[in-house]
Design a protein around this motif. Structure first.
Motif, PDB file in Angstrom:
ATOM      1  N   SER A 256       0.847  -1.200   0.000  1.00 12.05           N
ATOM      2  CA  SER A 256       0.000   0.000   0.000  1.00 12.05           C
ATOM      3  C   SER A 256       0.878   1.244   0.000  1.00 12.05           C
ATOM      4  O   SER A 256       0.600   2.225  -0.698  1.00 12.05           O
ATOM      5  CB  SER A 256      -0.926   0.012   1.225  1.00 12.05           C
ATOM      6  OG  SER A 256      -1.668  -1.184   1.330  1.00 12.05           O
ATOM      7  N   ASP A 257       1.950   1.215   0.790  1.00  8.94           N
ATOM      8  CA  ASP A 257       2.904   2.328   0.809  1.00  8.94           C
ATOM      9  C   ASP A 257       3.623   2.468  -0.525  1.00  8.94           C
ATOM     10  O   ASP A 257       3.926   3.587  -0.963  1.00  8.94           O
ATOM     11  CB  ASP A 257       3.956   2.099   1.904  1.00  8.94           C
ATOM     12  CG  ASP A 257       3.511   2.562   3.283  1.00  8.94           C
ATOM     13  OD1 ASP A 257       2.473   3.259   3.371  1.00  8.94           O
ATOM     14  OD2 ASP A 257       4.202   2.237   4.261  1.00  8.94           O
ATOM     15  N   VAL A 258       3.927   1.337  -1.173  1.00  8.84           N
ATOM     16  CA  VAL A 258       4.631   1.377  -2.457  1.00  8.84           C
ATOM     17  C   VAL A 258       3.776   2.102  -3.500  1.00  8.84           C
ATOM     18  O   VAL A 258       4.286   2.891  -4.301  1.00  8.84           O
ATOM     19  CB  VAL A 258       5.007  -0.045  -2.926  1.00  8.84           C
ATOM     20  CG1 VAL A 258       5.584  -0.020  -4.344  1.00  8.84           C
ATOM     21  CG2 VAL A 258       6.007  -0.673  -1.958  1.00  8.84           C
ATOM     22  N   TYR A 259       2.470   1.857  -3.474  1.00  8.64           N
ATOM     23  CA  TYR A 259       1.568   2.574  -4.386  1.00  8.64           C
ATOM     24  C   TYR A 259       1.648   4.076  -4.129  1.00  8.64           C
ATOM     25  O   TYR A 259       1.797   4.875  -5.069  1.00  8.64           O
ATOM     26  CB  TYR A 259       0.139   2.086  -4.205  1.00  8.64           C
ATOM     27  CG  TYR A 259      -0.853   2.761  -5.134  1.00  8.64           C
ATOM     28  CD1 TYR A 259      -1.182   2.185  -6.355  1.00  8.64           C
ATOM     29  CD2 TYR A 259      -1.446   3.977  -4.792  1.00  8.64           C
ATOM     30  CE1 TYR A 259      -2.082   2.805  -7.218  1.00  8.64           C
ATOM     31  CE2 TYR A 259      -2.334   4.606  -5.646  1.00  8.64           C
ATOM     32  CZ  TYR A 259      -2.648   4.023  -6.855  1.00  8.64           C
ATOM     33  OH  TYR A 259      -3.538   4.647  -7.712  1.00  8.64           O
ATOM     34  N   ALA A 320      12.802   6.329 -14.750  1.00 11.14           N
ATOM     35  CA  ALA A 320      12.041   6.824 -13.600  1.00 11.14           C
ATOM     36  C   ALA A 320      10.547   6.559 -13.799  1.00 11.14           C
ATOM     37  O   ALA A 320       9.834   6.154 -12.862  1.00 11.14           O
ATOM     38  CB  ALA A 320      12.296   8.316 -13.399  1.00 11.14           C
ATOM     39  N   LEU A 321      10.044   6.766 -15.022  1.00 16.14           N
ATOM     40  CA  LEU A 321       8.638   6.503 -15.301  1.00 16.14           C
ATOM     41  C   LEU A 321       8.334   5.010 -15.206  1.00 16.14           C
ATOM     42  O   LEU A 321       7.241   4.617 -14.766  1.00 16.14           O
ATOM     43  CB  LEU A 321       8.261   7.029 -16.686  1.00 16.14           C
ATOM     44  CG  LEU A 321       8.087   8.548 -16.776  1.00 16.14           C
ATOM     45  CD1 LEU A 321       7.926   8.983 -18.230  1.00 16.14           C
ATOM     46  CD2 LEU A 321       6.892   9.017 -15.951  1.00 16.14           C
ATOM     47  N   ALA A 322       9.292   4.170 -15.606  1.00 20.94           N
ATOM     48  CA  ALA A 322       9.093   2.723 -15.490  1.00 20.94           C
ATOM     49  C   ALA A 322       8.945   2.308 -14.032  1.00 20.94           C
ATOM     50  O   ALA A 322       8.096   1.472 -13.685  1.00 20.94           O
ATOM     51  CB  ALA A 322      10.259   1.979 -16.128  1.00 20.94           C
ATOM     52  N   VAL A 323       9.746   2.904 -13.144  1.00 21.94           N
ATOM     53  CA  VAL A 323       9.645   2.617 -11.707  1.00 21.94           C
ATOM     54  C   VAL A 323       8.280   3.064 -11.186  1.00 21.94           C
ATOM     55  O   VAL A 323       7.589   2.326 -10.470  1.00 21.94           O
ATOM     56  CB  VAL A 323      10.775   3.314 -10.928  1.00 21.94           C
ATOM     57  CG1 VAL A 323      10.567   3.149  -9.415  1.00 21.94           C
ATOM     58  CG2 VAL A 323      12.143   2.760 -11.326  1.00 21.94           C
ATOM     59  N   GLN A 331      -2.732  -4.270  -9.125  1.00 23.01           N
ATOM     60  CA  GLN A 331      -2.575  -5.477  -8.316  1.00 23.01           C
ATOM     61  C   GLN A 331      -1.359  -5.338  -7.394  1.00 23.01           C
ATOM     62  O   GLN A 331      -0.242  -5.147  -7.874  1.00 23.01           O
ATOM     63  CB  GLN A 331      -2.391  -6.703  -9.209  1.00 23.01           C
ATOM     64  CG  GLN A 331      -3.592  -7.009 -10.088  1.00 23.01           C
ATOM     65  CD  GLN A 331      -4.854  -7.260  -9.272  1.00 23.01           C
ATOM     66  OE1 GLN A 331      -4.812  -7.899  -8.215  1.00 23.01           O
ATOM     67  NE2 GLN A 331      -5.983  -6.733  -9.750  1.00 23.01           N
ATOM     68  N   PRO A 332      -1.545  -5.412  -6.074  1.00 22.16           N
ATOM     69  CA  PRO A 332      -0.428  -5.180  -5.155  1.00 22.16           C
ATOM     70  C   PRO A 332       0.744  -6.139  -5.351  1.00 22.16           C
ATOM     71  O   PRO A 332       1.900  -5.744  -5.188  1.00 22.16           O
ATOM     72  CB  PRO A 332      -1.053  -5.322  -3.764  1.00 22.16           C
ATOM     73  CG  PRO A 332      -2.393  -5.944  -3.972  1.00 22.16           C
ATOM     74  CD  PRO A 332      -2.816  -5.621  -5.356  1.00 22.16           C
ATOM     75  N   ASN A 333       0.452  -7.403  -5.722  1.00 22.45           N
ATOM     76  CA  ASN A 333       1.557  -8.352  -5.881  1.00 22.45           C
ATOM     77  C   ASN A 333       2.409  -8.065  -7.119  1.00 22.45           C
ATOM     78  O   ASN A 333       3.486  -8.627  -7.280  1.00 22.45           O
ATOM     79  CB  ASN A 333       1.024  -9.797  -5.917  1.00 22.45           C
ATOM     80  CG  ASN A 333       0.076 -10.035  -7.091  1.00 22.45           C
ATOM     81  OD1 ASN A 333      -0.449  -9.082  -7.676  1.00 22.45           O
ATOM     82  ND2 ASN A 333      -0.146 -11.293  -7.422  1.00 22.45           N
ATOM     83  N   MET A 334       1.937  -7.172  -7.990  1.00 23.37           N
ATOM     84  CA  MET A 334       2.714  -6.777  -9.163  1.00 23.37           C
ATOM     85  C   MET A 334       3.648  -5.605  -8.865  1.00 23.37           C
ATOM     86  O   MET A 334       4.519  -5.291  -9.669  1.00 23.37           O
ATOM     87  CB  MET A 334       1.769  -6.386 -10.313  1.00 23.37           C
ATOM     88  CG  MET A 334       0.856  -7.511 -10.787  1.00 23.37           C
ATOM     89  SD  MET A 334       1.780  -8.859 -11.524  1.00 23.37           S
ATOM     90  CE  MET A 334       2.285  -8.096 -13.060  1.00 23.37           C
ATOM     91  N   ARG A 335       3.444  -4.968  -7.722  1.00 20.91           N
ATOM     92  CA  ARG A 335       4.303  -3.830  -7.353  1.00 20.91           C
ATOM     93  C   ARG A 335       5.637  -4.338  -6.812  1.00 20.91           C
ATOM     94  O   ARG A 335       5.682  -5.400  -6.176  1.00 20.91           O
ATOM     95  CB  ARG A 335       3.607  -2.966  -6.296  1.00 20.91           C
ATOM     96  CG  ARG A 335       2.332  -2.321  -6.784  1.00 20.91           C
ATOM     97  CD  ARG A 335       1.573  -1.631  -5.658  1.00 20.91           C
ATOM     98  NE  ARG A 335       0.147  -1.550  -6.001  1.00 20.91           N
ATOM     99  CZ  ARG A 335      -0.839  -1.553  -5.135  1.00 20.91           C
ATOM    100  NH1 ARG A 335      -0.584  -1.626  -3.831  1.00 20.91           N
ATOM    101  NH2 ARG A 335      -2.092  -1.488  -5.544  1.00 20.91           N
TER     102      ARG A 335
END
Length: 374
Positions: A256-259, A320-323, A331-335
Motif C-alpha cells: 500500500s505504501d509502495v503505491y 524513472a517513469l518505469a519505476v 494489483q499489489p503483488n505486481m508492485r
C-alpha cells in the motif's frame, strides 16, 4: 499535513463511533491517554515497546509558548488537518525547531499523538524527521521536531510563485531516492515492519541541500507479522495517494505504501498534483492520466514537468517513469519491493545530468499515432 477518508466520503460520526473506529491505531492501553490528561507517555510506552526507552524530551506548554512568542502569527509555518506548525527557538538550548500544535477539536486525537511520539522515538534514520520532544500538559498536545529549512516537497513542486527556484532533474532524483530509503527503513529494517500509511509530497520535508525526510507518523501502523498477509484497519490516508485495494477493503500491506510512493514519484517527474480538479476532464487524477501514456514510450516526454524545459536525460526519464508505473500497478503483488525501488532510484540519482554538455529534450507533440506495419 491533513488527511481524509480515502473513499472521499464524508459523514458526521458520533463521538462514540469516532472512538470505536480509531481503536485500531495503536495498542489498547493507550485508551488511558484519552481519559487521563496527565497520562505519562514514557511510562505507558514502556508497557508496549519492550525496552521502553523514549528518548524524546518532555516540554512544558510554557516553554513552547515562549519558543514561539505565544504562537505568534509571524512564526506560523503551515496549517493542516492536524493543527498548526510554528517555527520556534528553544530558550534552554537556543535551537531552532518546528512545533506542531494539535488542534484540540481536530481529527487527530490522543492515539495518533502517542503513535507519533512512540514511532519517532524508537525509529531513527537519516531520512526520517527527528522528534526532539513533546508536550502533554493538560489538554495541550504539541510535538517538537528538528526544523527543516526548505519546507516540504509540495512547496517546491506545486503552485510556485514566479520568483521561486524550480527543482532540476538531479535534485528531483535525489529527493525521490532519499524518500524511498526512509520507506525502506520502515519496511525492512524496523521490527516489526511499519506501514507509513500517509506518504505524500507534503509529508516529505527538506533539509539543507534538499535532503528529504519523512514526517507525520500519526497514521503509521505496525505491519503484518508471521503468516499474516495484511492488517485490517479503518481506511485512512489522503485521497489520490491511497492504494485501490486498501481504499476498497481496508486491508493494509507494505505494498500500500509502495503505491503511494509511486504517486509521489509521478508528482516529482511530472510536476502535477495527485488530484487536480482545475485540470481538464480525464486529467484530474494523476495515475488515471498517466496509465495510458505508460503504454507508449514516444509519449514519455509529454509526462516530464514542463518547467524542466527539456533539461533531463531521456534514458533517466524513461527509467524513472518505469519505476513509477510498476509502483502504481493495480494489483499489489505486481508492485516491486521498496528495496528494489531504492536500488533503481539510487542509480538514477547517481547519473548526474549536466545541461551544459547534454542536449535538452524536445517535448513530444503528442499528436503522432503508431504506424501500422504492412
Amino acid at each position: 499535513m491533513g488527511w481524509f477518508l480515502c473513499s472521499g466520503k464524508s459523514r458526521k460520526k458520533t463521538k462514540k463511533e469516532q472512538e470505536k473506529n480509531s481503536d485500531d491505531q495503536i495498542p489498547s492501553n493507550i485508551e488511558k491517554l484519552k481519559v487521563n490528561p496527565s497520562f505519562d507517555v514514557k511510562k505507558e510506552g514502556s508497557k508496549d515497546g519492550g525496552s521502553g526507552h523514549i528518548a524524546a524530551h518532555t516540554f512544558t506548554f510554557r516553554e513552547l509558548a515562549t519558543a514561539t512568542k505565544n504562537f505568534r502569527a509571524d512564526c506560523l509555518l503551515g496549517e493542516g488537518g492536524f493543527g498548526r506548525v510554528y517555527k520556534g527557538r528553544l530558550e534552554s538550548t537556543n535551537q531552532i525547531v518546528a512545533i506542531k500544535q494539535l488542534d484540540r477539536n481536530g481529527l487527530q486525537g490522543n492515539r495518533e499523538f502517542l503513535v507519533e511520539v512512540l514511532m519517532l522515538s524508537l525509529l531513527h534514520h537519516p531520512n526520517l524527521v527527528n522528534l526532539i520532544g513533546y508536550c502533554a500538559d493538560g489538554d495541550q498536545r504539541l510535538l517538537v521536531y528538528e526544523y527543516m529549512p526548505l519546507g516540504s516537497l509540495e512547496d517546491h513542486l506545486h503552485d510556485l510563485p514566479p520568483d521561486k527556484k524550480r527543482l532540476d532533474w538531479n535534485t528531483r532524483m535525489k529527493i525521490a531516492a532519499g524518500a524511498a530509503k526512509g520507506l525502506e527503513y520502515l519496511h525492512d529494517k524496523a521490527n516489526p515492519p511499519v506501514i507509513y500509511r500517509d506518504l505524500k509530497c507534503s509529508n516529505i520535508l527538506l533539509d539543507e541541500g534538499y535532503h528529504p525526510k519523512l514526517s507525520d507518523f500519526g497514521l503509521a501502523k505496525l505491519g503484518p507479522v508471521g503468516d499474516k498477509t495484511h492488517v485490517s484497519t479503518r481506511v485512512m490516508g489522503t485521497y489520490g495517494y491511497c492504494a485501490p485495494e486498501y481504499a476498497m477493503t481496508g486491508q493494509l500491506t507494505l505494498k500500500s505504501d509502495v503505491y503511494s510512493f509511486g504517486v509521489v514519484l509521478l508528482e516529482i517527474i511530472t510536476g502535477r498534483k495527485a488530484i487536480d480538479n482545475s485540470r481538464s476532464a480525464g486529467e484530474h487524477n494523476l495515475v488515471a492520466w498517466a496509465r495510458p501514456l505508460f503504454k507508449d514510450r514516444r509519449k514519455f516526454s509529454q509526462m516530464a514537468d514542463p518547467v524542466l524545459q527539456g533539461q533531463y536525460p531521456s534514458r533517466g526519464l524513461y527509467q524513472a517513469l518505469a519505476v513509477a508505473a510498476m509502483c502504481v500497478q493495480e494489483q499489489p503483488n505486481m508492485r516491486p519491493l521498496i528495496a528494489d525501488v531504492v536500488t533503481a532510484l539510487t542509480y538514477l540519482a547517481s547519473q548526474k545530468y549536466d545541461p551544459e554538455t547534454q542536449p535538452a529534450q524536445r517535448p513530444s507533440s503528442g499528436s503522432s499515432t503508431p504506424r501500422m506495419r504492412r
